[in-house]
Motif scaffolding. Sequence first.
Motif, mmCIF file in Angstrom:
data_model
loop_
_atom_site.group_PDB
_atom_site.id
_atom_site.type_symbol
_atom_site.label_atom_id
_atom_site.label_comp_id
_atom_site.label_asym_id
_atom_site.label_seq_id
_atom_site.Cartn_x
_atom_site.Cartn_y
_atom_site.Cartn_z
ATOM 1 N N ARG A 68 -1.915 -109.423 -34.028
ATOM 2 C CA ARG A 68 -2.559 -110.475 -33.253
ATOM 3 C C ARG A 68 -2.450 -110.244 -31.750
ATOM 4 O O ARG A 68 -2.784 -111.108 -30.964
ATOM 5 N N THR A 69 -2.008 -109.061 -31.347
ATOM 6 C CA THR A 69 -1.923 -108.709 -29.934
ATOM 7 C C THR A 69 -3.127 -107.836 -29.569
ATOM 8 O O THR A 69 -3.840 -107.333 -30.449
ATOM 9 N N ARG A 70 -3.336 -107.627 -28.289
ATOM 10 C CA ARG A 70 -4.447 -106.764 -27.868
ATOM 11 C C ARG A 70 -4.297 -105.343 -28.398
ATOM 12 O O ARG A 70 -5.247 -104.746 -28.871
ATOM 13 N N SER A 71 -3.084 -104.821 -28.311
ATOM 14 C CA SER A 71 -2.894 -103.451 -28.790
ATOM 15 C C SER A 71 -3.099 -103.384 -30.302
ATOM 16 O O SER A 71 -3.647 -102.412 -30.813
ATOM 17 N N GLY A 72 -2.687 -104.405 -31.016
ATOM 18 C CA GLY A 72 -2.907 -104.441 -32.459
ATOM 19 C C GLY A 72 -4.383 -104.518 -32.800
ATOM 20 O O GLY A 72 -4.853 -103.866 -33.735
#
Length: 80
Positions: A68-72
């Motif tokens: 749920r993160t940008r990198s994810g």
Amino acid sequence: MAEHDGGPAAGRLEEGRLLKELEAIHRTRHETLLYGSDEALVTHTQRMNELEHEYVRRHPQRAQTAARTRSGARARTGEG
């Protein structure tokens, strides 16, 4: 925060009630967006923001899922 038409101030809610209010407002969001008046949508947005900010204030170290993160998200789509 003072009481208002949208219910008691989020900061005054006990934990269980805060969670129930969040569940209810998220459940009704889509319908309000599609079918509510402009005023209803503004009111709904303000209340949702108030409740969410209170939850984050109380739980700054809440569990976060890497996906749920940008990198994810970039990893899921093959970007970056």
